[in-house]
Write a protein that holds these residues in place. Sequence first.
Motif, short mmCIF file in Angstrom:
data_model
loop_
_atom_site.label_atom_id
_atom_site.label_comp_id
_atom_site.label_asym_id
_atom_site.label_seq_id
_atom_site.Cartn_x
_atom_site.Cartn_y
_atom_site.Cartn_z
N GLY A 15 6.94 -17.35 21.32
CA GLY A 15 5.31 -17.44 21.08
C GLY A 15 4.93 -17.39 19.36
N SER A 16 3.57 -17.16 19.53
CA SER A 16 3.14 -17.32 17.86
C SER A 16 2.17 -15.97 17.57
N LEU A 17 2.13 -15.91 16.42
CA LEU A 17 1.18 -14.97 15.69
C LEU A 17 0.71 -15.29 14.49
N ARG A 18 -0.55 -14.79 14.09
CA ARG A 18 -1.02 -15.24 12.74
C ARG A 18 -1.24 -13.96 11.81
N LEU A 19 -0.83 -13.70 10.80
CA LEU A 19 -0.81 -12.66 10.05
C LEU A 19 -1.89 -12.85 8.97
N SER A 20 -2.93 -11.99 8.43
CA SER A 20 -3.66 -12.10 7.59
C SER A 20 -3.37 -11.13 6.50
N CYS A 21 -3.87 -11.47 5.21
CA CYS A 21 -3.68 -10.62 4.18
C CYS A 21 -4.92 -10.65 3.33
N ALA A 22 -5.74 -9.52 3.36
CA ALA A 22 -6.84 -9.66 2.74
C ALA A 22 -7.02 -8.91 1.14
N ALA A 23 -7.42 -9.64 0.13
CA ALA A 23 -7.07 -9.11 -1.04
C ALA A 23 -8.45 -8.93 -1.82
N SER A 24 -8.40 -7.82 -2.71
CA SER A 24 -9.35 -7.40 -3.54
C SER A 24 -9.14 -7.02 -4.87
N GLY A 25 -10.17 -7.08 -5.93
CA GLY A 25 -9.78 -6.72 -7.13
C GLY A 25 -9.60 -8.05 -8.00
N ARG A 26 -8.74 -7.89 -8.94
CA ARG A 26 -8.46 -8.93 -9.93
C ARG A 26 -7.33 -9.78 -9.62
N ILE A 27 -7.70 -10.80 -8.53
CA ILE A 27 -6.55 -11.45 -7.97
C ILE A 27 -6.35 -12.81 -8.49
N SER A 28 -7.06 -13.29 -9.61
CA SER A 28 -7.50 -14.50 -9.99
C SER A 28 -6.05 -14.80 -10.54
N LEU A 29 -5.51 -16.04 -10.41
CA LEU A 29 -4.20 -16.57 -10.93
C LEU A 29 -2.89 -16.07 -10.20
N LEU A 30 -2.88 -14.78 -9.28
CA LEU A 30 -2.03 -14.31 -8.63
C LEU A 30 -1.27 -15.25 -7.76
N ASN A 31 -0.05 -15.18 -7.78
CA ASN A 31 0.84 -15.84 -6.45
C ASN A 31 1.02 -14.79 -5.69
N MET A 32 0.73 -15.13 -4.18
CA MET A 32 1.01 -14.20 -3.31
C MET A 32 2.19 -14.78 -2.28
N GLY A 33 2.39 -13.34 -1.30
CA GLY A 33 3.69 -13.94 -0.47
C GLY A 33 3.70 -12.88 0.56
N TRP A 34 4.81 -13.28 1.37
CA TRP A 34 5.21 -12.37 2.45
C TRP A 34 6.41 -11.94 2.37
N PHE A 35 6.82 -10.85 2.74
CA PHE A 35 8.10 -10.18 2.83
C PHE A 35 8.18 -9.70 3.95
N ARG A 36 9.42 -9.28 4.60
CA ARG A 36 9.60 -8.49 5.81
C ARG A 36 10.71 -7.50 5.66
N GLN A 37 10.77 -6.42 6.46
CA GLN A 37 11.93 -5.68 6.56
C GLN A 37 12.19 -5.19 7.85
#
Length: 121
Positions: A15-37
């Motif tokens: 099956g499939s799922l879509r995760l979302s990550c909403a960001a706020s604050g000073r996020i300009s120029l930040l790289n973003m990523g997903w990790f799992r545990q």
Amino acid sequence: VQLQASGGGLVQAAGSLRLSCAASGRISLLNMGWFRQAPGKEREFVAAISWLGENTYYADSVKGRFTIARDTGKNTMYLQMNSLKPEDTAVYYCAARNGGYSSSWYQWTYWGLGTEVTVSS
């Protein structure tokens, strides 16, 4: 910087799922990523994306099945997960950092609370 992940749930294998990550604050120029545990395991890198989305990186285990994307206008990052396998079961975290790409979780500065993904066989 504040990050909030959502979209996890229970899904059957393939099956499939879509995760979302909403960001706020000073996020300009930040790289973003997903990790799992997964239970009893160390946090591991899943995927990362550069500030403008021109560069993406994937763990070998998810390459070809997961797609990372971001909408800078909405300050949101996504992880489209297809062909899910039971071994993808984990708590998924979104993260952000300054500087270049890194697959080491301890080099990422900002973290959101995780969203749980369970894939049944």
